[in-house]
Write a protein that holds these residues in place. Structure first.
Motif, PDB file in Angstrom:
ATOM      1  N   SER A 118       0.816  -1.215   0.000  1.00 47.56           N
ATOM      2  CA  SER A 118       0.000   0.000   0.000  1.00 47.56           C
ATOM      3  C   SER A 118       0.851   1.267   0.000  1.00 47.56           C
ATOM      4  CB  SER A 118      -0.934   0.006   1.225  1.00 47.56           C
ATOM      5  OG  SER A 118      -0.184   0.066   2.422  1.00 47.56           O
ATOM      6  N   THR A 158       4.667   3.150  -3.881  1.00 46.81           N
ATOM      7  CA  THR A 158       5.095   4.345  -4.615  1.00 46.81           C
ATOM      8  C   THR A 158       5.840   5.348  -3.726  1.00 46.81           C
ATOM      9  OG1 THR A 158       3.207   4.047  -6.101  1.00 46.81           O
ATOM     10  CG2 THR A 158       4.337   6.172  -6.166  1.00 46.81           C
ATOM     11  N   THR A 175       9.828   1.442  -8.507  1.00 44.39           N
ATOM     12  CA  THR A 175       8.712   0.724  -7.890  1.00 44.39           C
ATOM     13  C   THR A 175       8.973  -0.774  -7.884  1.00 44.39           C
ATOM     14  OG1 THR A 175       7.179   2.432  -8.659  1.00 44.39           O
ATOM     15  CG2 THR A 175       6.224   0.336  -7.996  1.00 44.39           C
ATOM     16  N   SER A 180      -2.199   3.185   3.311  1.00 45.95           N
ATOM     17  CA  SER A 180      -2.271   4.110   2.179  1.00 45.95           C
ATOM     18  C   SER A 180      -2.733   5.494   2.622  1.00 45.95           C
ATOM     19  CB  SER A 180      -3.229   3.548   1.121  1.00 45.95           C
ATOM     20  OG  SER A 180      -3.412   4.462   0.080  1.00 45.95           O
ATOM     21  N   ARG A 236      -1.380  -1.954  -6.193  1.00 42.30           N
ATOM     22  CA  ARG A 236      -1.455  -0.493  -6.168  1.00 42.30           C
ATOM     23  C   ARG A 236      -1.096   0.110  -7.527  1.00 42.30           C
ATOM     24  NH1 ARG A 236       0.027   4.088  -1.704  1.00 42.30           N
ATOM     25  NH2 ARG A 236       0.013   5.859  -3.115  1.00 42.30           N
ATOM     26  N   PRO A 237       0.014  -0.300  -8.165  1.00 45.37           N
ATOM     27  CA  PRO A 237       0.277   0.247  -9.500  1.00 45.37           C
ATOM     28  C   PRO A 237      -0.853  -0.015 -10.487  1.00 45.37           C
ATOM     29  CG  PRO A 237       2.240  -0.820  -8.648  1.00 45.37           C
ATOM     30  CD  PRO A 237       1.136  -1.129  -7.695  1.00 45.37           C
ATOM     31  N   GLU A 239      -3.634   2.417  -9.735  1.00 44.86           N
ATOM     32  CA  GLU A 239      -3.264   3.784 -10.113  1.00 44.86           C
ATOM     33  C   GLU A 239      -3.248   3.966 -11.634  1.00 44.86           C
ATOM     34  OE1 GLU A 239      -0.333   5.044  -6.381  1.00 44.86           O
ATOM     35  OE2 GLU A 239       0.521   4.015  -8.129  1.00 44.86           O
ATOM     36  N   GLN A 240      -2.696   2.984 -12.354  1.00 42.56           N
ATOM     37  CA  GLN A 240      -2.492   3.143 -13.790  1.00 42.56           C
ATOM     38  C   GLN A 240      -3.720   2.768 -14.623  1.00 42.56           C
ATOM     39  OE1 GLN A 240       1.113   1.074 -15.032  1.00 42.56           O
ATOM     40  NE2 GLN A 240       2.134   1.625 -13.114  1.00 42.56           N
ATOM     41  N   HIS A 263      -7.169   4.204 -12.376  1.00 38.12           N
ATOM     42  CA  HIS A 263      -6.989   5.652 -12.175  1.00 38.12           C
ATOM     43  C   HIS A 263      -7.557   6.094 -10.821  1.00 38.12           C
ATOM     44  CE1 HIS A 263      -5.618   5.882 -16.288  1.00 38.12           C
ATOM     45  NE2 HIS A 263      -6.753   5.362 -16.730  1.00 38.12           N
ATOM     46  N   ASP A 290      -7.464   7.629  -7.138  1.00 37.32           N
ATOM     47  CA  ASP A 290      -6.691   8.549  -6.315  1.00 37.32           C
ATOM     48  C   ASP A 290      -6.488   7.915  -4.941  1.00 37.32           C
ATOM     49  OD1 ASP A 290      -9.133   8.791  -5.002  1.00 37.32           O
ATOM     50  OD2 ASP A 290      -9.630  10.708  -5.929  1.00 37.32           O
ATOM     51  N   VAL A 291      -5.846   8.641  -4.024  1.00 36.41           N
ATOM     52  CA  VAL A 291      -5.514   8.049  -2.725  1.00 36.41           C
ATOM     53  C   VAL A 291      -6.768   7.603  -1.978  1.00 36.41           C
ATOM     54  CG1 VAL A 291      -4.516   8.504  -0.457  1.00 36.41           C
ATOM     55  CG2 VAL A 291      -3.356   9.337  -2.495  1.00 36.41           C
ATOM     56  N   LEU A 346      -8.276   4.577  -3.755  1.00 34.07           N
ATOM     57  CA  LEU A 346      -7.366   3.465  -3.532  1.00 34.07           C
ATOM     58  C   LEU A 346      -7.590   2.851  -2.152  1.00 34.07           C
ATOM     59  CD1 LEU A 346      -4.814   1.873  -4.537  1.00 34.07           C
ATOM     60  CD2 LEU A 346      -3.454   3.625  -3.384  1.00 34.07           C
TER      61      LEU A 346
END
Length: 394
Positions: A38, A41, A51, A162, A237-238, A241-242, A245, A247-248, A251
């Motif tokens: 978590s 990054t 990463t 996170s 997590r990647p 995020e990727q 999409h 955000d914190v 997530l």
């Protein structure tokens, strides 16, 4: 060859307080081991690493966990298992302090190596200890209760890590675990009964168990199942995020959904596992691999991702109870040796998942990482398809 095992139980029967203390220890071990997932990054940015490299910190703990799991019964010898477990909890405390203070990637690795020794030692002994704390018919419930700590950690550690990491920094997240582990150490000291060791274990004991055909097949299937799971989970997590999409805040919510579903998996596995464990062995790879496959196509939707992570999280905790129940019933004459080998396999799988997933992520893409997870799940299903071969002959 039968390997002697001391069946020492508390005079009062089941020691459920001790099982609960072990459950908290599990929660702290899981939280400590996978907190970098978590925080991957920000930890990478703070330590000046990629990463993928930071993800290898999980593989380092896995490597040392494999070593510890294979050596623990030999090194511990005839020491009282209560003292061994207390020593493991104390070492976990030290490892957290080292990680929280790490000025660079090298020191982080040292802290993770110490944690790996704790993980391997604890898990190698855990099932055998549960078998001594509760009556035989309550072992699945005892295991489910202990693995409830895994569900707690999965539910709260990642999303809290996170969220708090975003607010205060990743080091502060690790510092927050220190007082909880200290209290857990005291609880274990008070609640665990004396657990005298049986005959001293050695590598021959491990080999005698490993050479049993049904156990070797089961160990391979379990290793592949966990490898599939952690190839995906380590780099979740990647992906979020990727691809999603997130955000914190999103997530943290998605990680909470995944972890919260683990309570359902723990509850269901502890109550629904009956006399026949064989047919259940294919479920983890089938459900988790299938979910990961669908995630490749629907991962762009937050709602679809949340549903898929809930399914994945439910089976994630159930997988531990299913496979450890299989071990307790099919290697009941040598639970410490069986436990050592199972933990070595699981930690090797975690290490494999972190290494392979990281290489695929850095060399290709996050989609390649998930594809690697699916491939391992297919391999696990191929081994466990004829589950009768994974059961001890009667």
């Amino acid at each position: 060859m039968d390997i002697p095992f001391t069946e020492t139980r508390p005079a009062s029967g089941a020691a459920w307080g001790a099982v609960l203390a072990m459950s908290l220890c599990v929660a702290m071990l899981i939280a400590s081991e996978f907190m970098p997932v978590s925080l991957l990054t920000p930890m990478a940015e703070g330590l000046g690493a990629t990463t993928g490299q930071t993800g290898q910190a999980i593989s380092i703990s896995g490597l040392f966990a494999v070593i510890a799991s294979l050596l623990i019964t030999t090194v511990a010898g005839t020491l009282n298992r209560k003292g061994v477990l207390l020593g493991i909890a104390a070492m976990m405390l030290v490892s957290l302090v080292v990680v929280a203070m790490a000025p660079n990637f090298a020191v982080l690795i040292i802290g993770r190596a110490l944690l790996g020794l704790c993980i391997g030692g604890f898990w190698a002994l855990a099932t055998a200890v549960i078998m001594r704390l509760v009556p035989k018919e309550d072992v699945p419930r005892g295991l489910a209760l202990m693995y409830g700590g895994q569900a707690i950690a999965a539910a709260f550690a990642a999303p809290l890590g996170s969220y708090l990491g975003g607010m205060f920094g990743w080091r502060e997240v690790f510092w927050a675990l220190v007082p909880i582990v200290a209290l857990n150490l005291i609880w274990l000291a008070v609640s665990l009964p004396s657990l005298p060791a049986g005959k001293r274990g050695n590598f021959r004991s491990l080999w005698e168990v490993l050479r049993r055909p049904y156990f070797g097949r089961g160990l391979l299937a379990a290793t592949l199942s966990w490898g599939s799971a952690f190839t995906m989970f380590t780099y979740l997590r990647p992906f979020l995020e990727q691809v999603t999409h997130a955000d914190v805040t999103t997530l943290s919510i998605l990680l909470l959904v995944l972890g919260g579903a683990g309570f359902l998996g723990t509850w269901a596995s502890g109550r629904l596992i009956g006399d026949k464990i064989g047919p259940l062995l294919k479920l983890p790879a089938l459900v988790m691999g299938g979910t990961t496959l669908v995630l490749l196509f629907l991962g762009g939707s937050v709602v679809a991702t949340a549903i898929l992570l809930a399914v994945w999280g439910t089976m994630n905790t159930a997988m531990s109870v299913i496979w450890m129940t299989w071990m307790s019933r099919n290697v009941d004459d040598a639970p410490e040796a069986g436990g050592s080998l199972m933990v070595a396999g699981v930690q090797a799988a975690i290490m494999l998942g972190a290494v392979v997933g990281g290489l695929l992520l850095d060399g290709m893409s996050i989609y390649a990482t998930l594809a690697g997870s699916i491939a391992l799940a297919v391999a696990a299903l191929a081994v466990v398809l004829d589950w009768h071969k994974l059961l001890k002959p009667h």
